[in-house]
Design an enzyme around this catalytic site. Sequence first.
Site, PDB file in Angstrom:
ATOM      1  N   SER A  11       0.801  -1.222   0.000  1.00 18.46           N
ATOM      2  CA  SER A  11       0.000   0.000   0.000  1.00 18.46           C
ATOM      3  C   SER A  11       0.833   1.272   0.000  1.00 18.46           C
ATOM      4  O   SER A  11       0.340   2.354  -0.332  1.00 18.46           O
ATOM      5  CB  SER A  11      -0.955   0.016   1.198  1.00 18.46           C
ATOM      6  N   SER A 128      14.588  -7.716   4.212  1.00 26.47           N
ATOM      7  CA  SER A 128      15.150  -7.599   5.557  1.00 26.47           C
ATOM      8  C   SER A 128      15.531  -6.139   5.775  1.00 26.47           C
ATOM      9  O   SER A 128      14.717  -5.241   5.574  1.00 26.47           O
ATOM     10  CB  SER A 128      16.357  -8.531   5.702  1.00 26.47           C
ATOM     11  N   TYR A 142      13.244  -4.520  16.992  1.00 30.55           N
ATOM     12  CA  TYR A 142      13.206  -4.482  15.519  1.00 30.55           C
ATOM     13  C   TYR A 142      14.368  -5.282  14.936  1.00 30.55           C
ATOM     14  O   TYR A 142      14.178  -6.112  14.041  1.00 30.55           O
ATOM     15  CB  TYR A 142      13.260  -3.039  15.036  1.00 30.55           C
ATOM     16  N   LYS A 146      14.620  -8.706  12.302  1.00 26.52           N
ATOM     17  CA  LYS A 146      15.340  -8.740  11.025  1.00 26.52           C
ATOM     18  C   LYS A 146      16.486  -9.749  11.051  1.00 26.52           C
ATOM     19  O   LYS A 146      16.771 -10.389  10.035  1.00 26.52           O
ATOM     20  CB  LYS A 146      15.853  -7.342  10.667  1.00 26.52           C
TER      21      LYS A 146
END
Length: 269
Positions: A11, A128, A142, A146
């Site tokens: 989006s 990633s 976070y 990853k």
Amino acid sequence: MKQVIIITGASSGIGKATAELFAQMKWEVFSFSRKEIVPNHPNQKNLVVDITNPESIRSAIKSVYDSSGKIDVIVNNAGFGAFGAFETSSHSERNSMFQVNVFGLMNMIQETLPYLRKQRFGTIVNVSSIGGLITYPLFSVYHSTKWAVEGFSESLHYELKPFGIQVKIIEPGATKTKFNSESLHEYKDKSIDDYLQYVNKLTKTKDSSFVDAIEPEDVAKTIFDAVMSPKPRLRFIVGNQRSKTLANLRKILPTSWFISFLEKRLNIN
């Protein structure tokens, strides 16, 4: 027969740019997003999909395969970030990030693999981050998502190779998307103020790193090149010179040297 690609998180940002690029290159593009979007190209179709819900994915993947007869590529791009001291994060915040960034990606792959194995071809692209190779303070949750994507993808590429399925990892540095605004959640536990000065200082550093960030179209081009490359290359770094330099230093320097270098660079030692 057109090549068929599925892109999650389409989006806005990297996902949107990638969908538009592949559509322009005459691919049949299926954009998966949490909300309805209006495609900008006749080759692009939108499906509302919740990647944390395997049944939602299963239905959407079947719809794509039934209408197109094949799936050439899936790009797992959906994700979001979080910033702040780990101690101030909540269980629900951490769980939410792993549900999207890691388990959502795994859900997509698991539901797509039966079709790719049947075909004996296909490419899985996992988006990633440079943050999957190096770490910055206050991004611990976070980074952990990853780094999970990195390890999962590297291992997965071995087990899927016999079926003619390739796995590729894209590692963008700072990118001019909504990541640093709408998509970057900030932990705000006001009951712990010991971190405030540290957080305030590094917030300025974080914000400044996006001043010379690359465009999402740069990442989209790297994804396209990775998909089209005939070479069995696993990782593709894309970013400004600072990001690339840090990633390269992380590879060649002993861990203690690199950590010391980064602490001095961030003025936190």
